[in-house]
Scaffold this motif. Structure first.
Motif, PDB file in Angstrom:
ATOM      1  N   GLU A  42       0.830  -1.249   0.020  1.00 45.30           N
ATOM      2  CA  GLU A  42       0.128   0.102   0.144  1.00 45.30           C
ATOM      3  C   GLU A  42       0.980   1.321   0.046  1.00 45.30           C
ATOM      4  O   GLU A  42       0.519   2.103  -0.503  1.00 45.30           O
ATOM      5  N   ALA A  43       1.985   0.974   0.688  1.00 44.10           N
ATOM      6  CA  ALA A  43       2.707   2.333   0.954  1.00 44.10           C
ATOM      7  C   ALA A  43       3.355   2.871  -0.383  1.00 44.10           C
ATOM      8  O   ALA A  43       3.550   3.732  -0.982  1.00 44.10           O
ATOM      9  N   LEU A  44       3.905   1.360  -1.000  1.00 41.84           N
ATOM     10  CA  LEU A  44       4.580   1.750  -2.260  1.00 41.84           C
ATOM     11  C   LEU A  44       3.519   2.138  -3.613  1.00 41.84           C
ATOM     12  O   LEU A  44       3.849   2.918  -4.548  1.00 41.84           O
ATOM     13  N   ALA A  45       2.237   1.776  -3.306  1.00 45.65           N
ATOM     14  CA  ALA A  45       1.137   2.521  -4.331  1.00 45.65           C
ATOM     15  C   ALA A  45       0.978   3.662  -4.025  1.00 45.65           C
ATOM     16  O   ALA A  45       0.896   4.527  -4.781  1.00 45.65           O
ATOM     17  N   LEU A  46       1.002   4.114  -2.923  1.00 41.66           N
ATOM     18  CA  LEU A  46       1.001   5.709  -2.398  1.00 41.66           C
ATOM     19  C   LEU A  46       2.190   6.575  -2.896  1.00 41.66           C
ATOM     20  O   LEU A  46       1.916   7.581  -3.611  1.00 41.66           O
ATOM     21  N   LEU A  47       3.277   5.950  -2.901  1.00 41.90           N
ATOM     22  CA  LEU A  47       4.464   6.549  -3.374  1.00 41.90           C
ATOM     23  C   LEU A  47       4.289   6.874  -4.816  1.00 41.90           C
ATOM     24  O   LEU A  47       4.763   7.645  -5.426  1.00 41.90           O
ATOM     25  N   ASP A  48       3.828   5.849  -5.450  1.00 36.47           N
ATOM     26  CA  ASP A  48       3.667   5.772  -6.907  1.00 36.47           C
ATOM     27  C   ASP A  48       2.537   7.040  -7.446  1.00 36.47           C
ATOM     28  O   ASP A  48       2.766   7.445  -8.491  1.00 36.47           O
ATOM     29  N   VAL A  49       1.526   7.112  -6.533  1.00 34.30           N
ATOM     30  CA  VAL A  49       0.638   8.364  -6.922  1.00 34.30           C
ATOM     31  C   VAL A  49       1.292   9.433  -6.997  1.00 34.30           C
ATOM     32  O   VAL A  49       0.996  10.262  -7.889  1.00 34.30           O
ATOM     33  N   VAL A  50       2.243   9.635  -6.062  1.00 37.87           N
ATOM     34  CA  VAL A  50       3.098  10.979  -6.256  1.00 37.87           C
ATOM     35  C   VAL A  50       4.485  10.678  -7.069  1.00 37.87           C
ATOM     36  O   VAL A  50       5.350  11.602  -6.910  1.00 37.87           O
ATOM     37  N   ASN A  51       4.353   9.838  -8.050  1.00 36.37           N
ATOM     38  CA  ASN A  51       5.541   9.572  -8.823  1.00 36.37           C
ATOM     39  C   ASN A  51       7.036   9.504  -8.033  1.00 36.37           C
ATOM     40  O   ASN A  51       7.910   9.824  -8.388  1.00 36.37           O
ATOM     41  N   LEU A  52       6.942   8.639  -6.992  1.00 35.43           N
ATOM     42  CA  LEU A  52       8.138   8.405  -6.109  1.00 35.43           C
ATOM     43  C   LEU A  52       8.544   7.080  -5.979  1.00 35.43           C
ATOM     44  O   LEU A  52       9.208   6.709  -4.952  1.00 35.43           O
ATOM     45  N   ALA A  53       8.090   6.106  -6.582  1.00 30.12           N
ATOM     46  CA  ALA A  53       8.304   4.832  -6.299  1.00 30.12           C
ATOM     47  C   ALA A  53       9.526   4.488  -6.367  1.00 30.12           C
ATOM     48  O   ALA A  53      10.076   3.542  -5.584  1.00 30.12           O
ATOM     49  N   ASP A  54      10.273   4.983  -7.196  1.00 34.07           N
ATOM     50  CA  ASP A  54      11.767   5.069  -7.410  1.00 34.07           C
ATOM     51  C   ASP A  54      12.693   5.286  -6.275  1.00 34.07           C
ATOM     52  O   ASP A  54      13.566   4.847  -5.993  1.00 34.07           O
ATOM     53  N   ALA A  55      12.027   6.353  -5.585  1.00 30.98           N
ATOM     54  CA  ALA A  55      12.794   6.980  -3.999  1.00 30.98           C
ATOM     55  C   ALA A  55      12.310   6.209  -2.959  1.00 30.98           C
ATOM     56  O   ALA A  55      12.561   6.665  -1.725  1.00 30.98           O
ATOM     57  N   ALA A  56      11.634   4.906  -2.994  1.00 30.25           N
ATOM     58  CA  ALA A  56      10.890   4.653  -1.637  1.00 30.25           C
ATOM     59  C   ALA A  56      11.970   4.244  -0.800  1.00 30.25           C
ATOM     60  O   ALA A  56      11.761   4.427   0.416  1.00 30.25           O
ATOM     61  N   GLU A  57      13.287   3.767  -1.146  1.00 30.45           N
ATOM     62  CA  GLU A  57      14.028   3.074  -0.197  1.00 30.45           C
ATOM     63  C   GLU A  57      15.049   4.415   0.275  1.00 30.45           C
ATOM     64  O   GLU A  57      16.132   4.117   0.885  1.00 30.45           O
ATOM     65  N   LYS A  58      14.729   5.734  -0.078  1.00 35.86           N
ATOM     66  CA  LYS A  58      15.630   6.912   0.299  1.00 35.86           C
ATOM     67  C   LYS A  58      15.054   7.591   1.606  1.00 35.86           C
ATOM     68  O   LYS A  58      14.100   7.162   1.914  1.00 35.86           O
ATOM     69  N   ARG A  59      16.128   7.966   2.207  1.00 34.05           N
ATOM     70  CA  ARG A  59      15.839   8.552   3.369  1.00 34.05           C
ATOM     71  C   ARG A  59      15.529  10.013   3.277  1.00 34.05           C
ATOM     72  O   ARG A  59      16.089  10.735   2.136  1.00 34.05           O
ATOM     73  N   PRO A  60      14.742  10.751   3.970  1.00 34.20           N
ATOM     74  CA  PRO A  60      14.433  12.256   3.902  1.00 34.20           C
ATOM     75  C   PRO A  60      15.640  12.999   3.365  1.00 34.20           C
ATOM     76  O   PRO A  60      15.782  13.898   2.649  1.00 34.20           O
ATOM     77  N   HIS A  61      16.782  12.902   4.001  1.00 31.00           N
ATOM     78  CA  HIS A  61      17.798  13.790   3.870  1.00 31.00           C
ATOM     79  C   HIS A  61      18.389  13.428   2.483  1.00 31.00           C
ATOM     80  O   HIS A  61      19.405  14.426   1.966  1.00 31.00           O
ATOM     81  N   GLU A  62      18.085  12.318   1.712  1.00 27.28           N
ATOM     82  CA  GLU A  62      18.616  12.227   0.350  1.00 27.28           C
ATOM     83  C   GLU A  62      17.593  12.660  -0.639  1.00 27.28           C
ATOM     84  O   GLU A  62      18.020  12.445  -1.912  1.00 27.28           O
ATOM     85  N   LEU A  63      16.650  13.284  -0.118  1.00 30.02           N
ATOM     86  CA  LEU A  63      15.607  13.858  -1.164  1.00 30.02           C
ATOM     87  C   LEU A  63      15.388  15.245  -1.469  1.00 30.02           C
ATOM     88  O   LEU A  63      16.112  16.033  -0.139  1.00 30.02           O
ATOM     89  N   SER A  64      15.029  15.837  -2.265  1.00 33.52           N
ATOM     90  CA  SER A  64      14.898  17.337  -2.491  1.00 33.52           C
ATOM     91  C   SER A  64      13.739  17.691  -1.569  1.00 33.52           C
ATOM     92  O   SER A  64      12.706  16.999  -1.327  1.00 33.52           O
ATOM     93  N   GLY A  65      13.683  19.188  -1.594  1.00 39.52           N
ATOM     94  CA  GLY A  65      12.552  19.607  -0.773  1.00 39.52           C
ATOM     95  C   GLY A  65      11.100  19.305  -1.276  1.00 39.52           C
ATOM     96  O   GLY A  65      10.306  18.856  -0.701  1.00 39.52           O
ATOM     97  N   GLY A  66      11.160  19.251  -2.611  1.00 43.48           N
ATOM     98  CA  GLY A  66       9.929  19.102  -3.435  1.00 43.48           C
ATOM     99  C   GLY A  66       9.594  17.508  -3.278  1.00 43.48           C
ATOM    100  O   GLY A  66       8.267  17.189  -3.049  1.00 43.48           O
ATOM    101  N   MET A  67      10.532  16.628  -3.241  1.00 46.08           N
ATOM    102  CA  MET A  67      10.376  15.326  -3.148  1.00 46.08           C
ATOM    103  C   MET A  67       9.719  14.921  -1.700  1.00 46.08           C
ATOM    104  O   MET A  67       9.012  14.006  -1.548  1.00 46.08           O
ATOM    105  N   ARG A  68      10.408  15.609  -0.722  1.00 47.43           N
ATOM    106  CA  ARG A  68       9.955  15.532   0.714  1.00 47.43           C
ATOM    107  C   ARG A  68       8.649  15.772   0.736  1.00 47.43           C
ATOM    108  O   ARG A  68       7.807  15.036   1.538  1.00 47.43           O
ATOM    109  N   GLN A  69       8.085  16.733   0.150  1.00 48.15           N
ATOM    110  CA  GLN A  69       6.600  17.225   0.424  1.00 48.15           C
ATOM    111  C   GLN A  69       5.910  16.239  -0.313  1.00 48.15           C
ATOM    112  O   GLN A  69       4.725  16.013   0.091  1.00 48.15           O
TER     113      GLN A  69
END
Ligand SMILES: Nc1ncnc2c1ncn2[C@@H]1O[C@H](COP(=O)(O)OP(=O)(O)OP(=O)(O)O)[C@@H](O)[C@H]1O
Ligand SMILES: [Mg+2]
Lengths: 306, 252
Positions: B112-139
């Motif tokens: 379910e979490a992966l599906a939700l991340l896919d909704v915001v086009n972030l399935a590829d970043a699922a295993e990244k931690r917040p500090h590895e993401l840009s501000g927009g990706m974090r939001q």
């Protein structure tokens, strides 16, 4: 109007918009997330180990050079080879291994007891505000008080037994651990608490899933300091309290060597005490800390290497 | 869409007042509004006028001094200006935590979490931690987490204020898409007039000291509109004029 109806207004347009947005976002994401290349583990460890080892070798060489050139009295300034010899004989005679084992056992056990006491105490203080107001300053004060100061009292209370040693160790370590946990909890960003509440966490869930993990760096700092204080207090207690049912630890050995005016043995013991402190720090705490901070992006650039 | 009658109320606020210090000046005074189910409402006002306070009261994070707030679906999901992701968890685990606290069974959380991340086009970043993401990706992760709460009402407090204009533009599109697909009721706080005109079906203007709803615009929903479009610009000018009138009133 049910949501599905809105969604199906113009499925074709929606789908097109979606794929387009997907491409745009993927492009932006690729631009915004730089490739965080981490150097290989072996190179990092080498980078961390080589400089201090070189420093130690240089210091030993300088020391040896001094003894060779200046010929100081060997009983007042033994050379590294004398100390090495003393180390060898203390080791083969079995005195040093016994002392190391005794002290290490006490240090670790005392530290674990301190963790078992300091952690719930810290949790209690962090949670109950009036208790923190009342006890907080006292515990901070205890952190400043050198725990050796407790030795005379402990001897009067417990006599020359292991209880005396453990008491002194606890008085040294518990305040650090408690304080570390309390300040760790205090430094949890209020935003995270609010998020926990919004997500519907119960009080217990908020504590275990949000606050404690967030407080972990502070707690770990407290544990590290707690270990340092345990080890120091233990040595102080062992130096002062000799005899009775107290076993033979590194502190006792230090004291004995002094009585024999055997400076090489004294230096051997000091170096051993120092080495154990460093080894525990490097093997037990440093890897955990590094991992913890790296995961949270708090370890920006390691000081090692360019 | 003229057949569309007033939807059932999702949020009802009546006679709401809030003062932080007893006897102090009220931050909110007699705020009354109804937000329909599935509506996208932008709450606009100058800095310090009490937008966050109102939102926090609706979210149940703060208590009103007087008046009542009713959220028909019970609770609301909230998104803040800072993503407020837990820094020690990966994007996926952050979303999973919301699922867990909602009571979703363990074996279903991951997918379910992966599906939700896919909704915001972030399935590829699922295993990244917040500090590895840009501000927009974090939001976007924060948006996925808010969606994971599966609550009909989504409250957003200046969620894109800290982002650059290009990222923000994409996130507007993303949010609109999510809104159209899920039919959530969204209350979006901002002090960016164009943002409000770009996103809202309804824009509410708040006055300062005390905070009240002083004006309201309804925008016909003719599908997605771009922030550069003339309609948005015209509306933004109109709203800005009103906002300035409010500011002048405060100076007097
Ligand atoms: N916890 C608090 N205690 C006392 N005063 C507060 C508190 N929170 C907010 N205020 C005051 O209430 C007023 C409204 O604050 P609020 O944060 O709701 O404004 P805002 O419209 O969200 O502003 P901004 O656009 O800057 O986010 C401000 O004057 C602020 O100083
Ligand atoms: Mg605000």
């Amino acid at each position: 109007m049910p949501p599905e109806v809105i969604a199906q207004r113009d499925p074709e347009l929606d789908a097109r918009g979606r794929t387009d947005l997907r491409t745009l976002e993927a492009g932006l994401d690729a631009l915004q997330t730089g490739d965080v290349s981490s150097r290989s583990g072996v190179r990092r460890i080498l980078g961390g180990v080589v400089p201090p080892v070189i420093l130690v070798i240089v210091l030993l060489l300088a020391w040896q050079l001094y003894t060779v050139v200046a010929h100081p009295r060997p009983d007042l300034a033994p050379g590294p080879l004398d100390v090495l010899g003393s180390f060898g004989s203390a080791w083969t005679s079995g005195r040093l291994p016994v002392a190391v084992l005794t002290s290490l056992q006490r240090g670790v056990l005392g530290f674990l007891i301190a963790v078992a006491i300091g952690t719930p105490l810290g949790l209690l203080l962090a949670e109950v505000r009036w208790l923190r107001r009342a006890l907080g300053p006292l515990i901070s004060g205890l952190q400043v008080l050198p725990s050796v100061a407790w030795v005379p009292a402990a001897i009067l209370w417990f006599g020359l037994t292991d209880a005396t040693v453990y008491f002194v160790v606890l008085m040294g370590a518990v305040p650090s651990i408690t304080n570390g946990l309390v300040s760790g909890v205090e430094q949890v960003p209020p935003q995270l608490r609010r998020v926990g509440t919004v997500l519907g966490a119960s009080r217990l869930q908020l504590a275990t899933r949000v606050i404690l993990p967030a407080a972990l760096p502070g707690y770990l700092a407290g544990l590290k300091q707690g270990w340092a204080f345990s080890w120091r207090s233990l040595m102080a207690a062992e130096i002062i309290t000799v005899g009775g049912t107290i076993g033979f630890g590194l502190g006792s050995m230090l004291q004995q060597s002094r009585e024999l005016a055997d400076l090489a043995a004294v230096l051997t013991t000091i170096i051993t005490i120092l080495a154990i402190g460093i080894i525990v720090e490097l093997l037990a705490f440093a890897p955990v800390e590094r991992r913890l901070l790296r995961r949270r992006g708090l370890l920006v650039a390691t000081a090692v290497g360019r | 869409m003229s057949t569309r009658t007033a939807p059932p109320a999702a949020i009802t606020v009546a006679g709401l007042g809030k003062r932080f210090a007893a006897g102090g000046a009220p931050v909110l005074d007699d705020v009354t509004l109804t937000i329909g189910s599935g509506e996208f409402v932008c709450l606009l006002g100058a800095s310090g006028c009490g937008k966050s306070t109102l939102l926090n009261i609706i979210a149940g994070l703060e208590r009103p001094t007087s008046g009542t707030v009713e959220v028909a679906s019970g609770n609301a999901a909230v998104m803040f200006q800072e993503s407020a992701l837990l820094p020690w968890l990966t994007a996926r685990r952050n979303v999973e935590l919301a699922l867990e606290l909602r009571g979703v069974r363990r074996d279903r959380r991951r997918n379910e979490a992966l599906a939700l991340l896919d909704v915001v086009n972030l399935a590829d970043a699922a295993e990244k931690r917040p500090h590895e993401l840009s501000g927009g990706m974090r939001q976007r992760v924060a948006l996925a987490r808010a969606l994971a709460q599966d609550r009909q009402v989504l409250l957003m407090d200046e969620p894109f204020a800290a982002l650059d204009a290009i990222t923000r533009d994409l996130l507007h599109e993303q949010l609109e898409l999510v809104w159209r697909q899920t039919g959530r009721t969204i209350v979006f706080v901002t002090h960016n007039v164009r943002e409000a005109a770009r996103l809202g079906q309804r824009v509410l203007l708040m006055s300062s000291r005390p905070g009240r709803i002083v004006n309201e615009w309804r925008i016909d929903d003719t599908g997605p509109r771009r922030i550069e479009s003339p309609e948005v610009a015209t509306l933004a000018i109109e709203i800005t004029d009103q906002l300035r009138k409010e500011l002048r009133r405060n100076a007097a």
